[in-house]
Write a protein that holds these residues in place. Structure first.
Motif, PDB file in Angstrom:
ATOM      1  N   TRP A  62       0.835  -1.203   0.000  1.00 12.79           N
ATOM      2  CA  TRP A  62       0.000   0.000   0.000  1.00 12.79           C
ATOM      3  C   TRP A  62       0.872   1.257   0.000  1.00 12.79           C
ATOM      4  O   TRP A  62       0.582   2.225  -0.700  1.00 12.79           O
ATOM      5  CB  TRP A  62      -0.911  -0.018   1.228  1.00 12.79           C
ATOM      6  N   LEU A  66       1.179   4.367  -2.558  1.00 15.81           N
ATOM      7  CA  LEU A  66       1.051   5.791  -2.207  1.00 15.81           C
ATOM      8  C   LEU A  66       2.149   6.605  -2.884  1.00 15.81           C
ATOM      9  O   LEU A  66       1.891   7.661  -3.469  1.00 15.81           O
ATOM     10  CB  LEU A  66       1.135   5.952  -0.690  1.00 15.81           C
ATOM     11  N   ALA A  67       3.389   6.070  -2.841  1.00 20.06           N
ATOM     12  CA  ALA A  67       4.498   6.766  -3.492  1.00 20.06           C
ATOM     13  C   ALA A  67       4.244   6.860  -4.997  1.00 20.06           C
ATOM     14  O   ALA A  67       4.506   7.884  -5.631  1.00 20.06           O
ATOM     15  CB  ALA A  67       5.806   6.032  -3.217  1.00 20.06           C
ATOM     16  N   ASP A  69       1.322   6.939  -6.459  1.00 20.88           N
ATOM     17  CA  ASP A  69       0.289   7.960  -6.674  1.00 20.88           C
ATOM     18  C   ASP A  69       0.910   9.325  -6.852  1.00 20.88           C
ATOM     19  O   ASP A  69       0.555  10.079  -7.758  1.00 20.88           O
ATOM     20  CB  ASP A  69      -0.660   8.025  -5.474  1.00 20.88           C
ATOM     21  N   VAL A  70       1.851   9.650  -5.944  1.00 23.86           N
ATOM     22  CA  VAL A  70       2.464  10.973  -6.001  1.00 23.86           C
ATOM     23  C   VAL A  70       3.324  11.101  -7.262  1.00 23.86           C
ATOM     24  O   VAL A  70       3.301  12.119  -7.940  1.00 23.86           O
ATOM     25  CB  VAL A  70       3.307  11.224  -4.743  1.00 23.86           C
ATOM     26  N   LEU A  71       4.048  10.021  -7.594  1.00 26.04           N
ATOM     27  CA  LEU A  71       4.957  10.087  -8.745  1.00 26.04           C
ATOM     28  C   LEU A  71       4.210  10.276 -10.053  1.00 26.04           C
ATOM     29  O   LEU A  71       4.631  11.033 -10.912  1.00 26.04           O
ATOM     30  CB  LEU A  71       5.794   8.810  -8.820  1.00 26.04           C
ATOM     31  N   LEU A  76      -4.538  10.336  -4.425  1.00 25.13           N
ATOM     32  CA  LEU A  76      -3.885   9.542  -3.379  1.00 25.13           C
ATOM     33  C   LEU A  76      -4.750   8.352  -2.993  1.00 25.13           C
ATOM     34  O   LEU A  76      -5.956   8.480  -2.816  1.00 25.13           O
ATOM     35  CB  LEU A  76      -3.636  10.416  -2.145  1.00 25.13           C
ATOM     36  N   GLY A  77      -4.115   7.178  -2.854  1.00 23.04           N
ATOM     37  CA  GLY A  77      -4.814   6.018  -2.334  1.00 23.04           C
ATOM     38  C   GLY A  77      -5.219   5.010  -3.383  1.00 23.04           C
ATOM     39  O   GLY A  77      -5.435   3.852  -3.072  1.00 23.04           O
ATOM     40  N   ILE A  78      -5.284   5.434  -4.640  1.00 25.72           N
ATOM     41  CA  ILE A  78      -5.852   4.543  -5.655  1.00 25.72           C
ATOM     42  C   ILE A  78      -4.905   3.386  -5.977  1.00 25.72           C
ATOM     43  O   ILE A  78      -5.296   2.210  -5.950  1.00 25.72           O
ATOM     44  CB  ILE A  78      -6.251   5.341  -6.907  1.00 25.72           C
ATOM     45  N   GLY A  80      -2.453   2.406  -4.121  1.00 24.52           N
ATOM     46  CA  GLY A  80      -2.270   1.647  -2.887  1.00 24.52           C
ATOM     47  C   GLY A  80      -3.326   0.566  -2.761  1.00 24.52           C
ATOM     48  O   GLY A  80      -3.020  -0.612  -2.537  1.00 24.52           O
ATOM     49  N   ALA A  81      -4.584   0.949  -2.943  1.00 24.13           N
ATOM     50  CA  ALA A  81      -5.678  -0.008  -2.817  1.00 24.13           C
ATOM     51  C   ALA A  81      -5.524  -1.134  -3.832  1.00 24.13           C
ATOM     52  O   ALA A  81      -5.656  -2.312  -3.496  1.00 24.13           O
ATOM     53  CB  ALA A  81      -7.010   0.705  -3.010  1.00 24.13           C
TER      54      ALA A  81
ATOM     55  N   LEU B   6      -8.275  -0.805   2.208  1.00 29.93           N
ATOM     56  CA  LEU B   6      -9.213  -0.311   1.194  1.00 29.93           C
ATOM     57  C   LEU B   6     -10.013   0.861   1.740  1.00 29.93           C
ATOM     58  O   LEU B   6     -10.286   1.837   1.037  1.00 29.93           O
ATOM     59  CB  LEU B   6     -10.161  -1.431   0.754  1.00 29.93           C
ATOM     60  N   SER B   9      -7.856   3.891   1.783  1.00 33.46           N
ATOM     61  CA  SER B   9      -7.708   4.396   0.418  1.00 33.46           C
ATOM     62  C   SER B   9      -8.933   5.177  -0.018  1.00 33.46           C
ATOM     63  O   SER B   9      -8.829   6.277  -0.569  1.00 33.46           O
ATOM     64  CB  SER B   9      -7.490   3.243  -0.552  1.00 33.46           C
ATOM     65  N   LEU B  12      -9.061   8.464   1.618  1.00 33.26           N
ATOM     66  CA  LEU B  12      -8.131   9.415   0.983  1.00 33.26           C
ATOM     67  C   LEU B  12      -8.714   9.947  -0.324  1.00 33.26           C
ATOM     68  O   LEU B  12      -8.666  11.140  -0.608  1.00 33.26           O
ATOM     69  CB  LEU B  12      -6.790   8.735   0.698  1.00 33.26           C
ATOM     70  N   GLU B  16      -9.585  13.789  -0.963  1.00 39.42           N
ATOM     71  CA  GLU B  16      -8.851  14.593  -1.926  1.00 39.42           C
ATOM     72  C   GLU B  16      -9.749  15.146  -3.020  1.00 39.42           C
ATOM     73  O   GLU B  16      -9.499  16.231  -3.541  1.00 39.42           O
ATOM     74  CB  GLU B  16      -7.712  13.797  -2.562  1.00 39.42           C
ATOM     75  N   ARG B  26       0.523  14.997   0.266  1.00 38.36           N
ATOM     76  CA  ARG B  26       1.064  14.811  -1.083  1.00 38.36           C
ATOM     77  C   ARG B  26       2.420  15.504  -1.210  1.00 38.36           C
ATOM     78  O   ARG B  26       3.361  14.967  -1.786  1.00 38.36           O
ATOM     79  CB  ARG B  26       0.083  15.382  -2.111  1.00 38.36           C
ATOM     80  N   VAL B  29       5.102  13.345   0.775  1.00 36.23           N
ATOM     81  CA  VAL B  29       5.521  12.153   0.028  1.00 36.23           C
ATOM     82  C   VAL B  29       6.285  12.573  -1.227  1.00 36.23           C
ATOM     83  O   VAL B  29       7.288  11.956  -1.600  1.00 36.23           O
ATOM     84  CB  VAL B  29       4.301  11.285  -0.340  1.00 36.23           C
ATOM     85  N   VAL B  33      10.032  11.361  -2.548  1.00 40.27           N
ATOM     86  CA  VAL B  33      10.320  10.642  -3.789  1.00 40.27           C
ATOM     87  C   VAL B  33      10.938  11.542  -4.856  1.00 40.27           C
ATOM     88  O   VAL B  33      11.245  11.070  -5.943  1.00 40.27           O
ATOM     89  CB  VAL B  33       9.059   9.968  -4.383  1.00 40.27           C
ATOM     90  N   ARG B  37      12.641  11.522  -9.329  1.00 35.84           N
ATOM     91  CA  ARG B  37      12.348  12.330 -10.512  1.00 35.84           C
ATOM     92  C   ARG B  37      13.631  12.810 -11.164  1.00 35.84           C
ATOM     93  O   ARG B  37      13.781  12.782 -12.376  1.00 35.84           O
ATOM     94  CB  ARG B  37      11.534  13.548 -10.139  1.00 35.84           C
TER      95      ARG B  37
END
Lengths: 164, 292
Positions: A62, A66-67, A69-71, A76-78, A80-81, B6, B9, B12, B16, B26, B29, B33, B37
């Motif tokens: 998960w 999350l990472a 999602d940001v990249l 957020l969360g999609i 991961g789930a 779930l 998630s 979140l 959002e 966001r 995190v 990361v 990039r």
């Protein structure tokens, strides 16, 4: 033998997969090539869950999501789930999956990753109003095609560094 | 455990999509990361360096003369511009309207492109440490480019004008007709929304930002009208624009700062530090030697 060996190999390959999912092609190349980008992170995660299921946890999957999602600028969360679901499914059946031939695994991955991408773009369409396009299935298709090579490469890493 | 994840998630996702509460998460995190990039962009950095090293003398001379030519042309335009600006200010003064405020800009470099062809976002190498903020307008050398939608410490995401989530208030430069230019998800097309069939718009008209929303500065080019079609019986005309900014090619963009805000400090201290450091290093050891 040290039971928790080679964790850094798993981490490194997952980080490399994330890297591969954000590297962009030169701007002069046609944009539709982007649809063929393999879904690297689920692919690599699938390998590690099948081979060393006790080393990959749901929460870790998960957090990787999350990472991701940001990249890739997703809500957020999609991811991961979805990655947690993938990990859970693979956990359930890993003993059977290990018996599969690589090509069979590839076919299964085609189905799993297609479901992954379809769910993802449906959620995106619902949350953000993105246009839905069947082209999202090209990524899973190419991933399944690449699976034998990814499998061989990761298997060699796994035996080479004795990840257990 | 799966159910719990779930639920987190979906919490979140809903948070959002309805609020801005998750921006700090966001951003946090994203800062963690952001090295990825920069690593992902290294092939292009290295490619650029190699190109520079490998260009031969003749090419450089050609480039140099082309640039000199361009400087001449631009300086001629600038001379006119200065005169015109003064005239404009005088006229605005006569009309009793407020003077236009000049804007400060900061150059940023592209370090990433959103990996999906249908989401038009780029990543640039300036974040909160350089003063970037959410909602900031972004230009390239040809016109308006987009706006900042998420920032972390060293990078920020820019939503392009042509993304289907983006729209901005504009006016037609020639006739002053106002409208809203919305992205439709095509890289090189915008749509002017809700234009009456009688509006004074022609193909080739320049469309500039009107500054009405308060988010984008006024008077920057947005696009040219590429087609205006009126269906018989329809209430609204369908007007398409071609963005003037090179949305798919620009590697350098400008972050626009409102003039009230002091110029970004991030650039200046580094210059001062390099000047001051030698003196401080020389001065500081002496008192410590005296104390014993």
């Amino acid at each position: 033998m040290n039971p928790a060996q080679g964790g850094w190999v798993i981490l490194l390959t997952v980080v490399l997969a994330m890297l591969a999912s954000i590297v962009h092609l030169p701007e002069s190349w046609p944009a539709w090539l982007g649809w063929w980008r393999p879904v690297w992170v689920p692919l690599v995660l699938f390998f590690w869950v099948v081979e060393v299921p006790h080393r990959v946890g749901l929460i870790a999957a998960w957090i990787v999501g999350l990472a991701l999602d940001v990249l890739v600028a997703d809500p957020l969360g999609i991811n991961g789930a979805l990655l947690a679901c993938l990990t859970f499914f693979t956990w359930r059946f890993y003993e059977r999956l290990r018996m599969f031939a690589v090509l069979q695994q590839g076919l299964l991955l085609l189905v799993l990753l297609s479901v992954y991408e379809l769910l993802r773009s449906l959620v995106l369409a619902w949350v953000r109003g993105d246009a839905f396009s069947w082209a999202v299935l090209l990524g899973p298709l190419f991933s399944a095609f690449l699976w034998p090579f990814v499998y061989m490469f990761l298997q060699r890493l796994r035996t080479g560094f004795r990840v257990a | 455990m799966l159910l719990a994840l779930l639920m987190v998630s979906s919490a979140l996702l809903t948070l959002e999509s309805t609020t801005r509460l998750l921006d700090p998460l966001r951003s946090f995190v994203g800062t963690l990361v952001s090295p990825l990039r920069f690593v992902a962009e290294t092939p292009y950095f290295i490619g650029g360096e190699v190109d520079e090293v490998l260009t031969d003398r003749e090419q450089l001379q050609q480039q140099n003369s082309a640039l000199n030519q361009r400087v001449l042309e631009l300086s001629q335009v600038t001379q006119q511009f200065l005169a015109l600006r003064q005239e404009n200010e005088r006229l605005r003064g006569l009309l009793g309207s407020r003077r236009r405020i000049p804007h400060d800009v900061l150059v940023a470099e592209l370090i990433g492109i959103a990996p999906r062809p249908n989401s038009l976002q780029i990543v640039i190498d300036k974040g909160t440490s350089a003063g970037a903020y959410i909602g900031q307008a972004v230009l390239d050398s040809q016109g308006l480019f987009g706006q900042v939608v998420s920032v972390d410490r060293f990078t920020s995401h820019v939503l392009l004008l042509s993304d289907h989530m983006h729209a901005l208030p504009v006016e037609v430069n020639r006739s002053g007709v106002r409208g809203i230019a919305a992205g439709i998800g095509e890289r090189n097309q915008l749509r002017l929304e809700d234009v009456p069939t009688t509006a004074d718009i022609r193909e080739g008209d320049l469309v500039v930002s009107s500054g009405l929303g308060g988010r984008f500065p006024q008077g920057y080019p947005v696009g040219r009208v590429s087609s205006m079609q009126v269906e018989p019986g329809a209430a609204l005309a369908s007007v398409l624009l071609e963005p003037t900014a090179h949305l798919d090619r620009s590697r350098h963009v400008l972050l626009v700062f409102p003039a009230e805000q002091p110029v970004v400090e991030a650039l200046e201290p580094s210059v001062e530090l390099t000047l001051d450091e030698p003196e401080e290093i020389l001065l500081e050891p002496q008192p410590t030697e005296e104390t014993p």
